[in-house]
Write a protein that holds these residues in place. Sequence first.
Motif, mmCIF file in Angstrom:
data_model
loop_
_atom_site.group_PDB
_atom_site.id
_atom_site.type_symbol
_atom_site.label_atom_id
_atom_site.label_comp_id
_atom_site.label_asym_id
_atom_site.label_seq_id
_atom_site.Cartn_x
_atom_site.Cartn_y
_atom_site.Cartn_z
ATOM 1 N N PRO B 314 0.857 -1.195 -0.238
ATOM 2 C CA PRO B 314 0.115 -0.296 0.080
ATOM 3 C C PRO B 314 0.872 1.228 -0.053
ATOM 4 C CG PRO B 314 -0.119 -1.230 2.021
ATOM 5 C CD PRO B 314 0.511 -2.090 1.094
ATOM 6 N N ARG B 315 2.089 1.077 0.518
ATOM 7 C CA ARG B 315 2.961 2.408 0.601
ATOM 8 C C ARG B 315 3.277 2.996 -0.835
ATOM 9 N NH1 ARG B 315 7.666 0.161 4.254
ATOM 10 N NH2 ARG B 315 7.389 -1.630 2.587
ATOM 11 N N TYR B 316 3.306 1.855 -1.914
ATOM 12 C CA TYR B 316 3.811 2.504 -3.102
ATOM 13 C C TYR B 316 2.363 2.663 -3.936
ATOM 14 C CZ TYR B 316 8.346 0.752 -2.101
ATOM 15 O OH TYR B 316 9.531 0.425 -1.596
ATOM 16 N N ARG B 317 1.373 1.658 -3.790
ATOM 17 C CA ARG B 317 0.191 1.706 -4.449
ATOM 18 C C ARG B 317 -0.713 3.251 -4.166
ATOM 19 N NH1 ARG B 317 -2.674 -4.170 -3.880
ATOM 20 N NH2 ARG B 317 -4.320 -2.632 -4.880
ATOM 21 N N THR B 318 -0.633 3.559 -3.126
ATOM 22 C CA THR B 318 -1.269 4.848 -2.524
ATOM 23 C C THR B 318 -0.619 5.883 -3.397
ATOM 24 O OG1 THR B 318 -1.292 3.808 -0.345
ATOM 25 C CG2 THR B 318 -1.973 6.276 -0.733
ATOM 26 N N VAL B 319 0.653 6.180 -3.623
ATOM 27 C CA VAL B 319 1.413 6.992 -4.181
ATOM 28 C C VAL B 319 0.926 7.021 -5.827
ATOM 29 C CG1 VAL B 319 3.616 7.970 -5.104
ATOM 30 C CG2 VAL B 319 3.312 6.979 -2.837
ATOM 31 N N VAL B 320 0.694 5.910 -6.226
ATOM 32 C CA VAL B 320 0.474 5.675 -7.683
ATOM 33 C C VAL B 320 -1.179 6.058 -7.849
ATOM 34 C CG1 VAL B 320 -0.082 4.132 -9.751
ATOM 35 C CG2 VAL B 320 2.024 3.859 -8.250
ATOM 36 N N ALA B 321 -1.928 5.481 -6.783
ATOM 37 C CA ALA B 321 -3.288 5.792 -7.008
ATOM 38 C C ALA B 321 -3.798 7.520 -6.694
ATOM 39 C CB ALA B 321 -4.042 5.008 -5.794
ATOM 40 N N THR B 322 -2.778 8.038 -5.904
ATOM 41 C CA THR B 322 -3.029 9.422 -5.894
ATOM 42 C C THR B 322 -2.755 10.353 -7.167
ATOM 43 O OG1 THR B 322 -0.918 9.691 -4.847
ATOM 44 C CG2 THR B 322 -2.894 9.767 -3.299
ATOM 45 N N LEU B 323 -2.088 9.808 -8.004
ATOM 46 C CA LEU B 323 -1.539 10.626 -9.217
ATOM 47 C C LEU B 323 -2.636 11.211 -10.026
ATOM 48 C CD1 LEU B 323 1.421 8.508 -10.657
ATOM 49 C CD2 LEU B 323 1.455 10.581 -9.254
ATOM 50 N N PRO B 324 -3.699 10.535 -10.450
ATOM 51 C CA PRO B 324 -4.935 11.063 -11.219
ATOM 52 C C PRO B 324 -5.382 12.373 -10.551
ATOM 53 C CG PRO B 324 -4.816 8.710 -11.128
ATOM 54 C CD PRO B 324 -3.961 9.024 -10.061
ATOM 55 N N ALA B 325 -5.226 12.574 -9.171
ATOM 56 C CA ALA B 325 -5.955 13.514 -8.484
ATOM 57 C C ALA B 325 -5.247 14.562 -8.484
ATOM 58 C CB ALA B 325 -6.123 13.175 -6.940
ATOM 59 N N ILE B 354 7.533 14.303 -9.815
ATOM 60 C CA ILE B 354 8.167 14.406 -8.510
ATOM 61 C C ILE B 354 7.468 13.529 -7.420
ATOM 62 C CG2 ILE B 354 8.729 15.806 -6.390
ATOM 63 C CD1 ILE B 354 9.381 17.992 -8.380
ATOM 64 N N VAL B 355 6.045 13.523 -7.411
ATOM 65 C CA VAL B 355 5.204 12.517 -6.434
ATOM 66 C C VAL B 355 5.740 11.246 -6.877
ATOM 67 C CG1 VAL B 355 3.228 11.870 -5.805
ATOM 68 C CG2 VAL B 355 3.640 14.346 -5.879
ATOM 69 N N LEU B 356 5.602 10.955 -8.131
ATOM 70 C CA LEU B 356 5.762 9.409 -8.349
ATOM 71 C C LEU B 356 7.199 8.908 -8.097
ATOM 72 C CD1 LEU B 356 4.762 6.707 -9.872
ATOM 73 C CD2 LEU B 356 5.822 7.813 -11.663
ATOM 74 N N ALA B 357 8.292 9.547 -8.547
ATOM 75 C CA ALA B 357 9.834 9.146 -8.525
ATOM 76 C C ALA B 357 10.439 9.612 -7.299
ATOM 77 C CB ALA B 357 10.173 9.798 -9.782
ATOM 78 N N TRP B 358 10.272 10.808 -6.991
ATOM 79 C CA TRP B 358 11.015 11.271 -5.708
ATOM 80 C C TRP B 358 10.411 10.875 -4.433
ATOM 81 C CZ3 TRP B 358 9.479 14.587 -1.513
ATOM 82 C CH2 TRP B 358 10.553 14.721 -0.769
#
Lengths: 276, 991
Positions: B314-325, B354-358
């Motif tokens: 979930p720590r990674y998935r949340t980041v990916v999931a928030t991207l579209p927002a 930045i959110v995705l990679a950093w």
Amino acid sequence: MPVFEPEPAPRAAPTLAPLGEPAGDLALAIRGLTKHFGSVTAVDGVDLDVPRGCFYGFVGPNGAGKTTTLAMVTGLLRPDSGTVLIDGADVWTDPATAKSSLGVLPDRLRLFDRLTGTEFLHHAGALHGLDRATVARRAADLVQAFGLESASRRFVSDFSAGMVKKIAIAAAMIHSPRLLVLDEPFESVDPVSAQLVIDVLKKFAQVGGTVLLSSHSMDLIERVCDNVAIIAEGRLLAAGPMSEVLDGTTLEDRFVELAGGATAVEGMEWLQSFSD
Amino acid sequence: MVAELLRLRLRLVANLFRGARRDVAVRVVGLLVAILVVALAFAGIRMLQGSGPQFMARSIIGLGAVGSLAALLVPIILARRELMPARGFIGYRMPRAVLIPVLAAFTLIGPAVLVIAVVLAPLGVWRGADAALTLGCAVLLVVQTLLSLRIGAAIGAALRSRRRLGRWVRAVAVVLMVAAIVPAVAVILTRAFLLVPDRIAPGVRIALSVIRPIDSSPAIDAMAGSPFGALWAAPSYRLLGQGDRVGSAILIGVGTIVVLAAVWSLVVVLQQRATWPQRRVAVARHAPGWFGRTPSTPAGAITARSFTYWARDPRYRTVVATLPAIPILMLLAMWVGGVPFPAGVLVPLPVMVIVLAWSTSHNDVAYDHTALWQHLAASTRGVHDRIGRMWPPLVLGALLVLVGAPLTAWGHGDWTILPAVVGVNLALLLGSVGVGSGVSAQLPYAAPRPGDGAFRHPQTADGAGGAAQALSLLLVLVTALPAFAAAGLWLAGVPGAWNWVSLLAGVVFGGRRWRSASGAGGAVSTDAGRNSSPSPCETRAHERPAVPGHRRRRHRCARPRARGAPERRAHRGRRPRPLRPLRAEGEDRGVGGHRQAGARPLRQGVGAGPRSREVPGLPRLQGDLRAHEVTRAASRAQRLARPASRAARAASPLIGPPQAEHTPDCAHSTLSGRQRRPRRRHHRRMTRWPAETFRVRDALELGLGRELLRSEQLTSPFHGVRVVGRVDGHDALCRAYATKMATRAAFSSTTAARLWGIPLPWIGDQRLHISSPLERPQARGRGVVGHRHDPDLVSITQCAGLRVLSPADTWCSLAGVLSTPDLVAAADFLITGLPNRDVRPLATRPDLIAAVDRRRHVPGVTDLRRALSLARAGAWSRPESLLRVVAGCAGLPEPELNAELRGVLIDLFWPEFGVGAEYDGDHHRERTQHRADVHRHERIADHGVVLAHVTADDLFDRTRETVARIGQRLRGRGWLDRSMVRLERIPVLRR
């Protein structure tokens, strides 16, 4: 009426004489291993020889320095002084050689538990540089040997504590090491599974592998191991073949005698009068 | 031959209206609805006739194409079995050249006959076109539809056993269906409403008129050109005077039919293949998940692990999931704030990168927590770790830039900005991954623990985390600075190709940062042993966790992480070793080993497989024909194939399944000698019963009168079954039911357990338990309890000529019926057999494990798993198993079972304590047994072993007392367990 016997006079804790130069045919040779944590000396000049092909037990009370010693032996914790030779290779100066013949089960460290059981084994095998076919074959064998068939597709995080131990032992064995160092391998493993693990380890020792395992279960060590070392307060109190160390008594008795445990429960009289 | 097939087909169609009343009702209603639809089609055509040839022709194309598509897709969606699968005709020696067209044509016999009616409907409209074309198209349409129906049904039936794939295929089919129906119907409706202007509310008309009128609808044109609409379109083209398009339409139609015919032939050939290659289980070279896609090297393993974690954690998935927002919220905020859109649209993509990679990579090492010890134990090089971790953010980031940059440029309104956008974002991406990898190895700080959400950061007292974040983010921005600057110049309108300069700067600086920082991280975190200085941070990160509870001031980087662990937080004191919560023994619910590997299942393989009613000449006829129908069809087919002899004809009407005790041609057999003597002798002389056990229906067919079937010689254990004399025992009762049992049903639960000889507690209910496949009706009626099973998960074998669940599945079906100790006793029996009575084991432990695993979500599976973990080979009787289980529950040490002590066997033996326990069943009172027992006990006593004798009353009525007694004996012989004997854990046993 219970008869009170006079307590035997406490014996001075014996300390083993330091060992000489390690011989060539040792699976593991430890010399002068020492570790301080601040003012506390966790391990104090431990010398130990583990011959090849033996099942070596490492016992000691809580806080005796078992885990610290084994962490230094396996290269997870840097000693303040002393050397650790695995098959003649120093763990701290030649780690690649030493660790290639070493399988490790540390106590209470996390695993990559988002992987499934099989994935976990493949991960461990690939980290050791095994090719895929070998990993797959060995993983299948190990899963079967440890009775983890039902768990091989579940996440390690969903395993029970005993199954976690088993999969971690399996991962430690996948690169067919010569020396297995297992810290509390039978903690929270049910008796049937423990027997299963012991059978696998015995087979491993029979074909020339060496097992060094720590436990605080004296019965189990006495039943399973052919050599034993007793450690307390960071010092090695006895080490050698089981029969020599035991000297006719049980390990538990011998241990209590050496480590000077079984202190009378004094000053806890309140425990004998129950609150209502 | 064709005539025989025709008869079979007719029988099958007739069978549609037999069976459970509810099923028949459903089918009848379905048929009525279909007829109604056809009637409506005719009515609709008539209604359309007044609306001009153009609209009429096009609406026929639309609806016809949808219908043709439905002929293929609806069976895929709904069909679970074929009425007359080609596989059933393997034994007929029928040339495929005949079989392929005949099977397809026979589809018409049945509900599919309505297809003809549907195709006839537009004939009235097409009257204007020439008759040959119209009729030709109608015939071709019928052929196409029949082939589609057969292929669809075959696919639907084949998908039944492939559930996951089936779900996907059906979902796609439904979507396609809807996609075809919606435009066709919507477009046609607009006009249909216009046809009846006054009676329909004018509002609806106006609303519908918004949709483009059918005459110019592209959807209908597309349908007319498609394989499904071509044949519907051909006559219409002639009608509309577009004669030049007729030829191509017919060509498409005929081509479609050729393709469908080829597919159908392939289906028949495949179905007739006698054997299928076994799906390989657990291929040795197969690596699971991502591990099969990356090389088997340290870097590859870490890459695979990283991808796996990105997918699962979930720590990674949340980041990916928030991207579209991010773009939505930012653009909304800027719109509120009055920022012009062309400028604002440039902002979200860099933020997303930045959110995705950093945000994921700058503290990635800390995410693993103490699990990193595996790298140290394997002497993994740091650079491999860095490389492995880079891939997921790099791949996802590249995808993001690939999609996002063109969208950004499009939103901006000027495509020349694309290079600059790509440059800036690439610089950010490469910089983030590179810097992140270096910083995460150098300055790991407290991170959410594995399994936690992305936003659950542990508390930190110092600013280590903040420093690492600030530093790494600053470095990332510095990396992208040249690209930003050039992009700024481009936006400001400074002359020059600044957009391309920005791209170049982004790639160059980003790449350099990526290489240098990641290389640095790699070098720094390279295995400690390579340079023996204590500086490497990975080593530092490990040093701490290896000694939990201890902290060292100078190792700041690792401290906060360790602090996150609650069990450690509780013990910050000086004690180097924290307490650990006690765990009960036997917590491991895992299944034990399988020392029974050598044991072979005994009775498996007696029957050829799950179909006991198969007839030799006709190996596998699927579908739900009654056995005798199959038999009859088969025998007639065989008679047609070669000249039949009288004897063969006489033997043809079989009754019931060919069984061990009943000869197949028992039609004229007399009573067997074993049978109980009937009450009236003259009846016996007069009546020749068809068999010992027979069905009323078969007897009537053979000409026995109903009167006779009420004879007192007969008993009727079940509705429609007669047994000559009395039904003698459980097995005979099962055999009696077997005559009427549905083709694919099998005995299950306690009935199956009795047939296998599994020891059970006393069960008052004498009804038979019958399990039917999920899609078949459940068994009902007097003396019968119906169950259901999933035919894909359960295997059925033969036991004494009866269809019974396999031993392992039988055991699973006992969950919920038996208590856990009894389940253990049953499992003990299955994996041990009865060594003293030469009964071999019926199953192995892996069999049981596999059977339980197949039932992952079935109620009672917890019980099964628990029982399995307690089961052990070696107990020779149920009481022994039960005694062992209750002793184990109470915490006594595990005994050896039937251990040999100098030639004497002891039921339960604790060799280390010299204590044994013996269960004395009632047969021990018998004289010779008693004498032998006394002798044994004396010999045991000679060896200094204390024996506890346990009788049935001790075991079942005084369980706790008995276990306490054994515990006492053990204690007396030196069993020192600090824990008490926990008598309250002993379950209640059933006799």
